[in-house]
Design an enzyme around this catalytic site. Structure first.
Site, PDB file in Angstrom:
ATOM      1  N   GLU A 143      -1.745  -8.981   3.643  1.00 48.20           N
ATOM      2  CA  GLU A 143      -1.374  -9.733   4.843  1.00 48.20           C
ATOM      3  C   GLU A 143      -2.737  -9.941   5.652  1.00 48.20           C
ATOM      4  O   GLU A 143      -2.846 -10.650   6.504  1.00 48.20           O
ATOM      5  CB  GLU A 143      -0.602  -8.638   5.908  1.00 48.20           C
ATOM      6  CG  GLU A 143      -1.305  -7.450   6.362  1.00 48.20           C
ATOM      7  CD  GLU A 143      -1.083  -6.234   5.247  1.00 48.20           C
ATOM      8  OE1 GLU A 143      -1.109  -6.526   4.029  1.00 48.20           O
ATOM      9  OE2 GLU A 143      -1.217  -4.967   5.605  1.00 48.20           O
TER      10      GLU A 143
ATOM     11  N   HIS B 250      -3.573  -4.939   0.383  1.00 51.49           N
ATOM     12  CA  HIS B 250      -3.049  -5.577   1.750  1.00 51.49           C
ATOM     13  C   HIS B 250      -2.991  -6.906   1.902  1.00 51.49           C
ATOM     14  O   HIS B 250      -4.004  -7.478   2.499  1.00 51.49           O
ATOM     15  CB  HIS B 250      -3.718  -5.048   3.010  1.00 51.49           C
ATOM     16  CG  HIS B 250      -3.443  -3.706   3.250  1.00 51.49           C
ATOM     17  ND1 HIS B 250      -2.307  -3.126   4.209  1.00 51.49           N
ATOM     18  CD2 HIS B 250      -4.112  -2.321   2.951  1.00 51.49           C
ATOM     19  CE1 HIS B 250      -2.525  -1.736   4.204  1.00 51.49           C
ATOM     20  NE2 HIS B 250      -3.452  -1.412   3.452  1.00 51.49           N
TER      21      HIS B 250
ATOM     22  N   CYS C 131       0.759  -1.154   0.097  1.00 51.93           N
ATOM     23  CA  CYS C 131      -0.002  -0.163  -0.021  1.00 51.93           C
ATOM     24  C   CYS C 131       0.913   1.173  -0.024  1.00 51.93           C
ATOM     25  O   CYS C 131       1.522   1.626  -1.003  1.00 51.93           O
ATOM     26  CB  CYS C 131      -1.070   0.069   1.185  1.00 51.93           C
ATOM     27  SG  CYS C 131      -2.389   1.083   0.895  1.00 51.93           S
TER      28      CYS C 131
END
Ligand code: GLN
Length: 573
Positions: free
Chosen positions: A532, A530, A384
Site C-alpha cells: 500500500e 506493505h 504483513c
C-alpha cells in the site's frame, strides 16, 4: 546559488482541513506544468518520528524507500506526484532539538547560549534548504494550526525565509475554513479574518488564501476576504469539499490556484497537462461495477490508521472500473461469544483483507476471519501481520500444529512459526529499529504472485512507484517497503512445503519469506511487505488491482448462484 522557490502552506481555524491534500494537489499541478518539485512536512511534535506513536493518536505511519517512518501526509505527497520521498522530507521538532542538543554537547556552539532564535530556526532553515536542492519549487507544509504554541519556531523560520530569499522566491499560502451557517443562510468569513490576523501578528503575510468550504465561494465573499485579509480577490481560492480527494487538483486548478502561484513566484511553466487526473476523476464517477471488501483489523475505528490501504483499494478498484465499498470490521468482534453478526458481515464481502498491526489484541479474531476466507474460498489478501497470521492459521488448522503462534503474542509458543528476526534479537530501543524501508524480493515462476506482477509488468513504466524487473532466469524481481520485526520461521519451511502452501516470494539471499500463497484456493496470498505504500491512482499496485479483480470474480459467482448465509465451516480459536 540556491535557485529554488518556496511555497509554505499553513493552516488556520481548525485542524483536519486537508492541508496535506492541498499541498499534494499543488504538487500535482506544478508537476503537470513540467516543474521539478519536492514536498516537505514540518511536524511540530517532540517525537523524533511518528513510528512510536499509537495509530489511534496519529493515524498511519507511512514508510519511505529509505526506511523513514513518517507522517501520513507523505503518503499523499507520493500518491499525488512522481516523488520518491526520503527521511529528510519529514522534519519534526524532536529531530531539530535532537540535533541542536547533540551539537551543544559536542561544544559546537563555543560556549554561546543556545536559543530558539537563531539556533533552532537556523537548523529548520538548513533542513528545508537541504531537501530542496536542485528543485524548481519546494512545497513546505507546516503541521498544526496557526496559534499553536508548538509550531511557533517553524513559523518564525519560514518568516525569515522571505527576508533571506526575497519576495519573488517565497510564497505563503494559508488554508482556512469558511463555514456555512444554515440558520443564517450565510457563509462566514470571520474565522478566516482572525486566522490571517494571527499569522500576520507573527510577521507572515499570506499572498494566497485557500478557503475550505462546502460550496464555491461567490465573488462577494471572496472580495470581502480579500479586503480584510489584504490579498488580491483572485488570490482567494475555494477548496470545495469534493467527493474524492483525487478531484482536488482539478478543482483547485479551476479556481486558478496554479496560475496565481506561477504569477507570484514569477516562474515560467508550460500550461498543465491534467489529462491523467481527468481520467481518474471520471473513472471514479463512472465505475461500472461494485465490490465489497472486508478489512479485519483492530484500528478500524480510526480510518486514518489505514490511510494508504484505503487509498490502494480505491486505486485497485479504479483499475477495474469498479467502486469499492470497504467494510472495516473490528477483529475483536470475532472474539465474543456470539460471532454470528461479524460472520454475517464477512459473508457479505467478496474479498477479505487483514492489514498490518502490532500487539496481541484482536489477533484471534483475525485468525478466525482468515480461516473463514480460506475455508469458504473467498479471496484473501494478508499484509504483513495478515501474512503472519495466515501462516499461523494454516499451521494450526491444516498442518496440525495446534499450538502454532507468533512469538509476538506468546513469548514461548510450542511452534513459533513466526519468530523474531535474527537481527532484531538484540535491539533494545523502539524508535526506527524495525526492518524498515524498501528491500528486494524474487518472485518464483508459476505462482499467483508471479502472474500478478507479470500481468502488470508492462504497464509499470510511466508514473509508477512499483519497481518490477523480469530476470533472465524467468523470475521477477520486485522492491517493496517493509515495517516489521517478525518473520516466517525457516525451521518450519519443510513442513509448510506440502504442495499447497507455497513460498512464492523470497529475499534474494533465500533467507526471508516475503510472499506466501495457497495453490488450492482461488486467490489467497500474503506478503510480508506493505504494497500500500507504493500504490498511486496513476499506477495502482498490482496486488491491489488483482485482489479487486479476484473479488469481482467471486461476487459474480454469487450473483449467479445466490449468496447463502454465513457458512460455519470456520474453526474458532
Ligand atoms: N507485528 C508484526 C511484526 O512486527 C507485523 C508488523 C506489521 O504488520 N507491520 O512483525
Amino acid at each position: 546559488m540556491n535557485k529554488t522557490k518556496y511555497i509554505f502552506v499553513t493552516g488556520g481555524v481548525v485542524s483536519s482541513l486537508g492541508k496535506g491534500i492541498a499541498s499534494s494537489s499543488i504538487g500535482a499541478l506544478l508537476e503537470a506544468r513540467g516543474l521539478n518539485i519536492t514536498i516537505q512536512k514540518l511536524d511540530p511534535y517532540i517525537n523524533v518520528d511518528p513510528g512510536t506513536m499509537n495509530p489511534f493518536q496519529h493515524g498511519e505511519v507511512f514508510v519511505t524507500d529509505d526506511g523513514a517512518e513518517t507522517d501520513l501526509d507523505l503518503g499523499h505527497y507520493e500518491r499525488f506526484t512522481s516523488l520518491f520521498l526520503t527521511k529528510k522530507n519529514n522534519l519534526t521538532s524532536g529531530q531539530v532539538y535532537d540535533s541542536i542538543i547533540n551539537n551543544e554537547r559536542k561544544g559546537v556552539y563555543l560556549g554561546k547560549t543556545v536559543q530558539v532564535i537563531p539556533h533552532i530556526t537556523d537548523e529548520i532553515k538548513r533542513n528545508i534548504i537541504e531537501v530542496s536542492k536542485d528543485k524548481d519549487i519546494a512545497i513546505v507544509e507546516i503541521g498544526g494550526t496557526v496559534g499553536d504554541i508548538e509550531s511557533l519556531p517553524f513559523l518564525e523560520a519560514i518568516r525569515q525565509f522571505r527576508l533571506d530569499l526575497g519576495r519573488e522566491n517565497v510564497l505563503y499560502i494559508h488554508l482556512t475554513l469558511v463555514p456555512y451557517i444554515k440558520t443564517a443562510d450565510e457563509l462566514k468569513t470571520k474565522p478566516t479574518q482572525h486566522s490571517v490576523k494571527e499569522l500576520r501578528t507573527i510577521g507572515i503575510e499570506p499572498s494566497i488564501i485557500v478557503c475550505r468550504a462546502d460550496r464555491v465561494l461567490p465573488s462577494d465573499i471572496k472580495a470581502k476576504i480579500a479586503l480584510f485579509c489584504n490579498v488580491e480577490p483572485d488570490a482567494v481560492i475555494t477548496a470545495k469539499d469534493e467527493e474524492s480527494i483525487y478531484d482536488v487538483p482539478l478543482s483547485l486548478h479551476r479556481e486558478g490556484l496554479d496560475v496565481k502561484i506561477i504569477e507570484y513566484l514569477d516562474i515560467w511553466a508550460k500550461s498543465p497537462d491534467l489529462s491523467e487526473w481527468e481520467k481518474i476523476s471520471s473513472g471514479l464517477k463512472k465505475a461500472k461495477h461494485s465490490v465489497t471488501i472486508g478489512v479485519v483489523g483492530k484500528y478500524v475505528n480510526l480510518k486514518e490508521s489505514y490511510k494508504s490501504l484505503n487509498e490502494s483499494l480505491i486505486h485497485g478498484a479504479l483499475a477495474n472500473e469498479t467502486h469499492v465499498d470497504i467494510k472495516y470490521i473490528n477483529s475483536e468482534d470475532f472474539e465474543c461469544e456470539n460471532i454470528d453478526a461479524p460472520l454475517q458481515e464477512l459473508s457479505a464481502c467478496s474479498g477479505i483483507l487483514v492489514p498490518g498491526g502490532f500487539g496481541s489484541r484482536g489477533i484471534s479474531g483475525m485468525v478466525t476471519a482468515i480461516n473463514y476466507a480460506r475455508t469458504n474460498a473467498i479471496p484473501y489478501f494478508g499484509i504483513c501481520l495478515g501474512m503472519q497470521l495466515m501462516t499461523v492459521e494454516y499451521a494450526r488448522n491444516v498442518l496440525g500444529l495446534k499450538n502454532a503462534d507468533s512469538r509476538e503474542f506468546n513469548g514461548n509458543p510450542q511452534d513459533p512459526v513466526i519468530d523474531l528476526m535474527e537481527n532484531q534479537k538484540n535491539i533494545g530501543t523502539m524508535g526506527g529499529t524495525m526492518r524498515l524501508g524498501a528491500y528486494p524480493c524474487v518472485i518464483k515462476k508459476n505462482t499467483l504472485a508471479f502472474n500478478i506482477y507479470f500481468k502488470n509488468f508492462k504497464k509499470s513504466g510511466k508514473n509508477t512507484k512499483n519497481y518490477v524487473n523480469l530476470n533472465s532466469d524467468g523470475t521477477i524481481s520486485i522492491s517493496e517497503r517493509h515495517r516489521h520485526r517478525f518473520e516466517f520461521n525457516n525451521a518450519y519451511r519443510e513442513i509448510f512445503d506440502n504442495g499447497d502452501f507455497t513460498f512464492s516470494g523470497i529475499s534474494p539471499d533465500g533467507k526471508l519469506i516475503e510472499v506466501s500463497e495457497l495453490k488450492t484456493h482461488p486467490w489467497y496470498i500474503g506478503c510480508q511487505f506493505h504494497p500500500e505504500f507504493k500504490s498511486t491512482p496513476l499506477s495502482p499496485h498490482p496486488l491491489f488491482k488483482e485482489f479487486i479483480s479476484a473479488a469481482l470474480k467471486h461476487s459474480r459467482k454469487f450473483e449467479t448462484k445466490g449468496r447463502g448465509s454465513a457458512k460455519k465451516s470456520y474453526e474458532t480459536c
